[in-house]
Scaffold this motif. Sequence first.
Motif, PDB file in Angstrom:
ATOM      1  N   ASN A  46       0.868  -1.010   0.169  1.00 34.84           N
ATOM      2  CA  ASN A  46       0.004  -0.422   0.196  1.00 34.84           C
ATOM      3  C   ASN A  46       0.728   1.351  -0.243  1.00 34.84           C
ATOM      4  O   ASN A  46       0.612   2.491   0.934  1.00 34.84           O
ATOM      5  CB  ASN A  46      -1.074   0.105   1.484  1.00 34.84           C
ATOM      6  N   HIS A  49      -1.185   5.089  -0.240  1.00 34.73           N
ATOM      7  CA  HIS A  49      -2.166   4.800  -0.849  1.00 34.73           C
ATOM      8  C   HIS A  49      -3.284   5.794  -0.225  1.00 34.73           C
ATOM      9  O   HIS A  49      -2.182   6.499   0.883  1.00 34.73           O
ATOM     10  CB  HIS A  49      -2.601   3.325   0.289  1.00 34.73           C
ATOM     11  N   ALA A  51      -6.336   8.177   1.515  1.00 35.52           N
ATOM     12  CA  ALA A  51      -7.600   7.934   2.445  1.00 35.52           C
ATOM     13  C   ALA A  51      -8.177   6.914   1.541  1.00 35.52           C
ATOM     14  O   ALA A  51      -8.654   7.075   1.122  1.00 35.52           O
ATOM     15  CB  ALA A  51      -7.818   9.547   3.287  1.00 35.52           C
ATOM     16  N   ASN A  52      -9.085   6.178   2.333  1.00 37.94           N
ATOM     17  CA  ASN A  52      -9.766   5.141   2.039  1.00 37.94           C
ATOM     18  C   ASN A  52     -11.550   5.164   3.332  1.00 37.94           C
ATOM     19  O   ASN A  52     -11.755   4.294   3.298  1.00 37.94           O
ATOM     20  CB  ASN A  52      -8.702   3.488   2.116  1.00 37.94           C
ATOM     21  N   PRO A 116      -6.264  -2.643   5.750  1.00 37.82           N
ATOM     22  CA  PRO A 116      -5.870  -0.929   6.810  1.00 37.82           C
ATOM     23  C   PRO A 116      -6.276  -0.262   6.474  1.00 37.82           C
ATOM     24  O   PRO A 116      -7.282   0.270   5.489  1.00 37.82           O
ATOM     25  CB  PRO A 116      -4.268  -1.352   5.714  1.00 37.82           C
ATOM     26  N   TYR A 118      -6.494   3.769   6.834  1.00 34.20           N
ATOM     27  CA  TYR A 118      -5.409   4.979   6.570  1.00 34.20           C
ATOM     28  C   TYR A 118      -6.655   6.589   5.986  1.00 34.20           C
ATOM     29  O   TYR A 118      -7.695   6.999   5.397  1.00 34.20           O
ATOM     30  CB  TYR A 118      -5.413   5.161   4.947  1.00 34.20           C
ATOM     31  N   GLY A 121      -3.651   8.893   4.479  1.00 35.21           N
ATOM     32  CA  GLY A 121      -2.990   8.763   3.338  1.00 35.21           C
ATOM     33  C   GLY A 121      -1.828   7.767   3.885  1.00 35.21           C
ATOM     34  O   GLY A 121      -2.198   7.399   5.395  1.00 35.21           O
ATOM     35  N   ALA A 122      -1.023   7.364   3.059  1.00 35.70           N
ATOM     36  CA  ALA A 122       0.239   6.903   3.543  1.00 35.70           C
ATOM     37  C   ALA A 122       1.484   6.938   3.382  1.00 35.70           C
ATOM     38  O   ALA A 122       1.365   7.759   1.818  1.00 35.70           O
ATOM     39  CB  ALA A 122       0.132   4.926   3.752  1.00 35.70           C
ATOM     40  N   ASP A 123       2.185   6.631   3.919  1.00 37.15           N
ATOM     41  CA  ASP A 123       3.806   6.904   3.169  1.00 37.15           C
ATOM     42  C   ASP A 123       3.925   5.954   1.653  1.00 37.15           C
ATOM     43  O   ASP A 123       3.751   4.685   1.827  1.00 37.15           O
ATOM     44  CB  ASP A 123       4.549   7.377   4.136  1.00 37.15           C
ATOM     45  N   ARG A 127       3.063   2.943   6.171  1.00 34.05           N
ATOM     46  CA  ARG A 127       3.074   3.377   6.280  1.00 34.05           C
ATOM     47  C   ARG A 127       1.940   4.500   7.222  1.00 34.05           C
ATOM     48  O   ARG A 127       1.584   4.724   6.524  1.00 34.05           O
ATOM     49  CB  ARG A 127       4.307   3.765   8.059  1.00 34.05           C
ATOM     50  N   ASP A 128       0.169   4.057   7.644  1.00 31.92           N
ATOM     51  CA  ASP A 128      -0.541   5.376   7.908  1.00 31.92           C
ATOM     52  C   ASP A 128      -0.126   6.214   8.769  1.00 31.92           C
ATOM     53  O   ASP A 128       0.425   6.288   9.867  1.00 31.92           O
ATOM     54  CB  ASP A 128      -0.989   4.230   9.301  1.00 31.92           C
ATOM     55  N   SER A 131      -1.002   7.592  12.381  1.00 30.62           N
ATOM     56  CA  SER A 131      -0.405   6.546  13.347  1.00 30.62           C
ATOM     57  C   SER A 131       0.844   7.549  12.932  1.00 30.62           C
ATOM     58  O   SER A 131       0.833   7.863  14.910  1.00 30.62           O
ATOM     59  CB  SER A 131      -0.550   5.856  13.290  1.00 30.62           C
TER      60      SER A 131
END
Length: 684
Positions: A46, A49, A51-52, A116, A118, A121-123, A127-128, A131
């Motif tokens: 992901n 990724h 935001a979902n 997961p 998000y 979003g993710a990096d 990673r979230d 968080s």
Amino acid sequence: MKKFLKYLKTRPLAFSSVIVLIILYAMMIFAPFFAPYSPARTFEANTFHPANIQVTAHGLKVREYRAINKSTWQYARVTDKECIHDLRFFVKGEPYKIFGLIPCSVHLFGSSSGYPVYLLGADNLGRDLFSRIVYGSRISLTIGFVATAVSLFLAVLFGGISGYFGGATDWTIMRFAEFFMLIPSLYFILFLRSLLNTRMNSGTSYMVITLILALVGWPGSARTIRGMVHSIKREEFVMDADLEGVPPVVVIFRHIIPQISSLLIVSTALSVPGFIMSETTLSYLGLGINDPAVSWGSLINRDVSTLSNLRNFPWLLYPVGMLLVVTLAFNFLGDALRDFYDPYNAVFKKKKLTFRRNDIAEENVAPSSGALLSVRNLHVTFTVFRGAEQTFIYGVRGVSFDVMPGEILGLVGESGSGKSVSTAAIPGLLPANAAAEGHIFYDGVDLFSLSQDELRKYRGREIALIFQEPGRSFDPLQNIGSVFFETFRVIEPEISKEEAMCRAEKLLEEVGLPDPRRRLSAYPHQFSGGQLQRIGIALALAQNCRLLIADEPTTALDVTVQAQIVSLLLRLKKERNLSIIFISHNIHLVAQISDRILVMYGGKVMEEGEAQQVMNAPRHPYTKALVKALPEFGSHYTDGRMISIPGKVCDPAEPPAGCPFAPRCSYAKDECRKDGADGCPGAD
């Protein structure tokens, strides 16, 4: 603090900032609960990724995405119903320990299927980001407070010692502080950090950065504290503590530092965001917090690396947004703290004011025939804070009087009677927290109907003022010639300096100042109080005013100089046909100079009449009390006790009904305490 919380409700931005900061620090403390994953948890499939979490008609859902191009990491939503999961709150997830002691596995939110979630979003490693921001706040938010605490301790310690002891101790500490202040703080921080090992574990980096920031931050605050301590140590309560043998350390921290606690509180609120930004700068440059630890600065360093990343994955800028929110929140809170502790900077919330007033017939709301100035039914009310409560101060309540051309009207009464407030309303010089109603007719024009630009044409040119303390009426950095030149340029912008000096010299000669040409180059501190008052009168005459308001012009002067100023005003009245409003506490002095006297008390007019009639045959008990309270010239203290007016001046925030002097009056009757009773039936 209870009062401050009430005050915050009148400051929406500051109140909102406090709520935001409470939420952020609560999330920081309970980061494992608010964050669905640990900051190092990766989902390699992901990468970047989006935001979902989506809002649907059936509630909050977590939608699956699929990467359609892994070179640019473009995602598309999956439309199958099986790929839409419920978002649930208080779900079980990764185990953690609350405060490092209590085992727990409950998180604030997560998906029903374990897919997961998000929120932001993710990096690049999947990673979230939410968080990581939550966990990163543990370092970014605490390092500001810890660095501020250490810096403030050093500033109080060294600033207090320097200001209290003075001498060689003061010189040594201040030169040491100035050494740190000579170098720009950012360069100095980078220099100190570059001297140390670049590869440190997270705990060591945290401590090193905190100490560096504190070391750089204390000198400026120490200089401020030193100046205040140096001033306070001359107070008598500090001298008394020294006399009793109290140790210097106790005197500094027990008696002096609490006197500047408001400054320290405001300084703390404004310093925290500065230290947070400094840590962010170090981490962004790779000299601060490194993996596996995380801070907002390290997030920016790792994620905001290229413009293409920001263009394709704009959610990576959320850590920058968090820094901006925290900085603004602390600044708005600091502004509120400053205003709370400093009433001169307070911003008052405007409300519709209600006035107590006497009923005046409509036909009386007009200027008197031939009067230069007519004040009709004047009300002035101030909005102030007493503690946290907003209070209305009724300074003037229904005052009416006239001033004829070439006449001197004396205003007399105790402090708080409304004399200065009534006259300050004439040229529109009331403070911002004052509201005025009524009518002020100057030469037939109602000044209350004019705009500020129109009213400025009357200030100085038609209506001038001289004040009680002449030493405070002049800029100490301007010589007298510059003051006159500035005044003349208001009337004639094209006037030359030579012409202005010639006019100023003639004015100073008119008010009796010796050697005026030489004295124009002198500064205010080079004149006596009487000379400065003469210069103030000359400035008032510089624009050929017709009405001069003298607000207790002789109070700060000795008896001989008082007589000279009174003689000068009488001469100017005769030569220039000048109308004067003369304000004083001394009814005997007022009777000497005035044609008519207006006696005020509690924001109202108690008595008005010819000067000799008011002095020799006063009608109102308050006027009688003022006359009796005058000491007789040549009397000896053994002849009897001086007569004083019993009781105390009424509270303008809660003025009594009827005659305001009734609670102190021996003639008072029931009629005196009724609304509208401004006369004195008891004295008749």
